[in-house]
Design a protein around this motif. Structure first.
Motif, short mmCIF file in Angstrom:
data_model
loop_
_atom_site.label_atom_id
_atom_site.label_comp_id
_atom_site.label_asym_id
_atom_site.label_seq_id
_atom_site.Cartn_x
_atom_site.Cartn_y
_atom_site.Cartn_z
N LEU A 149 0.83 -1.20 0.00
CA LEU A 149 0.00 0.00 0.00
C LEU A 149 0.87 1.25 0.00
O LEU A 149 0.59 2.22 -0.73
CB LEU A 149 -0.92 -0.01 1.21
CG LEU A 149 -1.86 1.19 1.36
CD1 LEU A 149 -2.87 1.22 0.21
CD2 LEU A 149 -2.58 1.16 2.70
N LEU A 150 1.92 1.24 0.82
CA LEU A 150 2.81 2.40 0.88
C LEU A 150 3.53 2.60 -0.44
O LEU A 150 3.65 3.72 -0.95
CB LEU A 150 3.83 2.21 2.01
CG LEU A 150 4.87 3.31 2.19
CD1 LEU A 150 4.20 4.64 2.51
CD2 LEU A 150 5.87 2.94 3.29
N ALA A 151 4.00 1.49 -1.03
CA ALA A 151 4.71 1.61 -2.31
C ALA A 151 3.78 2.07 -3.43
O ALA A 151 4.20 2.81 -4.34
CB ALA A 151 5.34 0.26 -2.68
N SER A 152 2.51 1.66 -3.38
CA SER A 152 1.56 2.06 -4.42
C SER A 152 1.28 3.56 -4.37
O SER A 152 0.89 4.15 -5.38
CB SER A 152 0.25 1.30 -4.26
OG SER A 152 0.44 -0.08 -4.47
N SER A 153 1.45 4.16 -3.21
CA SER A 153 1.22 5.60 -3.11
C SER A 153 2.35 6.41 -3.72
O SER A 153 2.21 7.62 -3.91
CB SER A 153 1.06 6.00 -1.63
OG SER A 153 2.26 5.75 -0.91
N LEU A 154 3.46 5.76 -4.06
CA LEU A 154 4.60 6.42 -4.69
C LEU A 154 4.60 6.07 -6.18
O LEU A 154 4.64 4.90 -6.55
CB LEU A 154 5.92 5.98 -4.04
CG LEU A 154 5.97 6.14 -2.50
CD1 LEU A 154 7.27 5.55 -1.96
CD2 LEU A 154 5.85 7.61 -2.12
N ASP A 182 6.24 1.25 -8.42
CA ASP A 182 5.30 0.22 -8.84
C ASP A 182 5.92 -1.17 -8.76
O ASP A 182 5.26 -2.14 -8.37
CB ASP A 182 4.83 0.51 -10.27
CG ASP A 182 3.71 -0.42 -10.69
OD1 ASP A 182 2.62 -0.35 -10.10
OD2 ASP A 182 3.95 -1.26 -11.59
N GLN A 183 7.18 -1.29 -9.12
CA GLN A 183 7.86 -2.59 -9.05
C GLN A 183 8.00 -3.05 -7.60
O GLN A 183 7.88 -4.25 -7.31
CB GLN A 183 9.24 -2.50 -9.71
CG GLN A 183 9.20 -2.24 -11.21
CD GLN A 183 8.49 -3.36 -11.95
OE1 GLN A 183 8.63 -4.53 -11.61
NE2 GLN A 183 7.73 -2.98 -12.98
N ALA A 184 8.23 -2.11 -6.71
CA ALA A 184 8.33 -2.47 -5.29
C ALA A 184 7.00 -2.99 -4.77
O ALA A 184 6.95 -3.96 -4.02
CB ALA A 184 8.79 -1.25 -4.48
N ALA A 185 5.90 -2.36 -5.19
CA ALA A 185 4.57 -2.83 -4.78
C ALA A 185 4.33 -4.25 -5.28
O ALA A 185 3.80 -5.10 -4.56
CB ALA A 185 3.49 -1.88 -5.30
N SER A 186 4.73 -4.52 -6.52
CA SER A 186 4.57 -5.87 -7.06
C SER A 186 5.40 -6.88 -6.27
O SER A 186 4.95 -8.01 -6.01
CB SER A 186 4.99 -5.90 -8.54
OG SER A 186 4.17 -5.04 -9.31
N PHE A 187 6.61 -6.48 -5.87
CA PHE A 187 7.46 -7.38 -5.09
C PHE A 187 6.82 -7.73 -3.75
O PHE A 187 6.78 -8.91 -3.35
CB PHE A 187 8.83 -6.72 -4.88
CG PHE A 187 9.71 -7.46 -3.92
CD1 PHE A 187 10.36 -8.64 -4.29
CD2 PHE A 187 9.89 -7.00 -2.61
CE1 PHE A 187 11.16 -9.33 -3.40
CE2 PHE A 187 10.69 -7.67 -1.72
CZ PHE A 187 11.33 -8.85 -2.11
N PHE A 188 6.31 -6.73 -3.06
CA PHE A 188 5.68 -6.99 -1.75
C PHE A 188 4.41 -7.83 -1.91
O PHE A 188 4.12 -8.68 -1.07
CB PHE A 188 5.36 -5.67 -1.06
CG PHE A 188 6.57 -4.92 -0.58
CD1 PHE A 188 7.50 -5.52 0.25
CD2 PHE A 188 6.80 -3.61 -0.98
CE1 PHE A 188 8.63 -4.85 0.69
CE2 PHE A 188 7.92 -2.92 -0.54
CZ PHE A 188 8.84 -3.54 0.28
N LEU A 189 3.65 -7.59 -2.99
CA LEU A 189 2.46 -8.40 -3.22
C LEU A 189 2.84 -9.86 -3.48
O LEU A 189 2.15 -10.78 -2.99
CB LEU A 189 1.68 -7.85 -4.41
CG LEU A 189 0.91 -6.54 -4.17
CD1 LEU A 189 0.29 -6.05 -5.46
CD2 LEU A 189 -0.17 -6.74 -3.10
#
Length: 474
Positions: free
Chosen positions: A383-388, A392-399
């Motif tokens: 969620l935090l990465a998606s706000s930046l 986007d790649q970081a959000a995918s990694f955490f997901l």
């Protein structure tokens, strides 16, 4: 019925009065004090709740809602939440301030649900028409909803959650996305009906509801991170409170979240004042305050389950832990004690909700315990990465990381669901409910008495030479 319950509590309190009881042993005396305190608090809380509900005209409102049940009505209120429904469309929650049935108009502040084809923006004013239905404490309308005065712009956090939900469903699958986002901040809408049934049968649906464990995790994480700066304890606690409050604003304040946040606030004040050990007193203060502000929380099953589980962890889990420590290491004893205590005390409420018993809930909770914190943190990091915009790649990694743990949790839930006797139907009747309550009370009493007998330190023996009541003094 309420009067009979209050009279029964008063009668039990009189029976627990010390001059009327036999002093059999030191153990019975020790348990006696706790029993008397619990009964006195239950009686006080019940009387207080009755006075508040009568003072706020709650019985008249309940009678009105029962009268409107099944009738066509008009409503006016404010959207609290709107999310995709499992069977298509959207489930929109509206906090009403007015209900109308020609030719009368009533002031009624309730939370009701209506299924719509359109996604509504939280905080917007709406009007609706449809058939009103009452199912216990669940109020719904089958009809249509529309904006009052045009659609406002959606809050940024609302759009962010929708985008992350779509992204997670696309990249890791609907069931995994529902579990990761549900454990992070309560958004379990992508879960399929089959996954929900498996989680319910294995006693894991509580994972997707924001509870005290989430608040505690956020508070401790912020506390420990800021602690590295060497700041005073008061500032550390304030930073933890700030992080927990920000988290609650992201999640949305429902009954269990309010209880968890209030409990954390009271606990922090206790730490500052040097009285952090009085957890039961803090929980009692939390209950009285929340019920005073909003008496209808007493009919919210999520709130009741949250409070019951918290009370079991404070009162029963320590005794179970001490007993299990004679067999298992401390860490394993705590891991086993928490689901045992919560499952036992929540059994009567679960029976009311589902008309069933689920015997494998403790086993399932023990198996998934190591994955709960990592999945929760992965969802929050996504969620935090998606706000930046550039992460986007970081959000995918955490997901993806959270999805791996979610797959394991789903595997455990399906395995428990397929075991023989995973669901035992039981009719909700006064007889079965009383038997369940007495069974829970009996098992709890056995655990507490056994713990007192085994783990209570023995009184030190006084040498005969200094025994002034005997003949030991020369």
């Amino acid at each position: 019925m309420a009067l009979i319950f209050l009279l029964l509590l008063a009668f039990l309190l009189c029976l627990s009065y010390r001059p009327l009881t036999l002093r059999i042993s030191r153990i019975s005396t020790r348990i006696h004090g706790g029993l008397q305190a619990c009964l006195a608090f239950a009686l006080l809380l019940s009387c207080l709740q009755a006075v508040i509900m009568v003072g706020k005209d709650y019985p008249a409102r309940l009678a009105l809602l029962q009268e409107l049940n099944g009738q066509g009505i008009r409503l006016a209120g404010q959207v609290v939440n709107s999310e995709p429904a499992t069977r298509g469309g959207y489930r929109t929650t509206v906090a009403t301030h007015q209900l109308s049935k020609y030719p009368s108009t009533y002031e009624a502040a309730i939370s009701l649900h209506i299924y719509t084809e359109q996604l509504f923006v939280p905080g917007s004013s709406v009007t609706g028409v449809g058939r009103f239905r009452v199912q216990g404490s669940y109020y719904s309308v089958k009809g249509a909803l529309r904006y009052q005065g045009g659609a406002p712009s959606a809050p940024a956090i609302f759009l962010l959650k929708n985008e992350l939900r779509a992204k997670a469903t696309r990249e890791i699958g609907a069931d995994e996305a529902g579990l990761v986002l549900g454990m992070a901040y309560g958004d379990d809408t992508p879960l399929s009906e089959q996954a929900v049934n498996a989680l319910r049968a294995s006693g894991l649906t509580h994972l997707t509801a924001v509870s005290g464990s989430n608040i505690t995790l956020i508070f401790v994480l912020a506390y420990r991170l800021v602690q590295q700066l060497g700041l005073p304890r008061l500032l550390l606690i304030c930073s933890g409170l700030g992080a927990a409050t920000l988290y609650v604003s992201v999640v949305g304040p429902d009954g269990s979240v309010l209880r968890a946040w209030t409990m954390g606030l009271l606990g922090a004040v206790g730490l500052v004042l040097g009285h952090g050990a009085y957890r039961l007193t803090l929980l009692s203060s939390c209950l009285i305050g929340l019920l005073f502000i909003s008496p209808e929380l007493a009919t919210d099953y999520g709130f009741v389950l949250s409070v019951t589980a918290t009370a079991s962890l404070m009162l029963l889990a320590p005794a179970i832990t001490r007993l299990l420590c004679h067999i298992f290491p401390l860490l394993w004893a705590e891991v086993l004690a928490l689901p045992l205590a919560a499952s036992l005390w929540c059994a009567p409420v679960i029976l009311l909700l589902s008309e069933s018993f689920y015997p494998y809930t403790v086993l399932a909770n023990i198996l998934v315990a190591p994955f709960v914190a990592p999945i929760t943190l992965a969802g929050l990091a996504a969620l935090l990465a998606s706000s930046l915009n550039y992460a986007d790649q970081a959000a995918s990694f955490f997901l993806q990381c959270g999805g791996l743990g979610a797959q394991t949790v789903h595997w455990v839930s399906r395995w428990c669901y397929d075991l023989p006797g995973s669901r035992i139907p039981l009719e909700v009747s006064p007889h079965n409910l009383l038997l369940t309550l007495f069974g829970v009370a009996a098992v709890s009493a056995i655990v507490l008495v056994t713990d007192a007998r085994i783990n209570t330190p023995q009184d030190s023996r006084v040498p005969a030479l200094f025994d002034v009541g005997g003949s030991g003094i020369a």
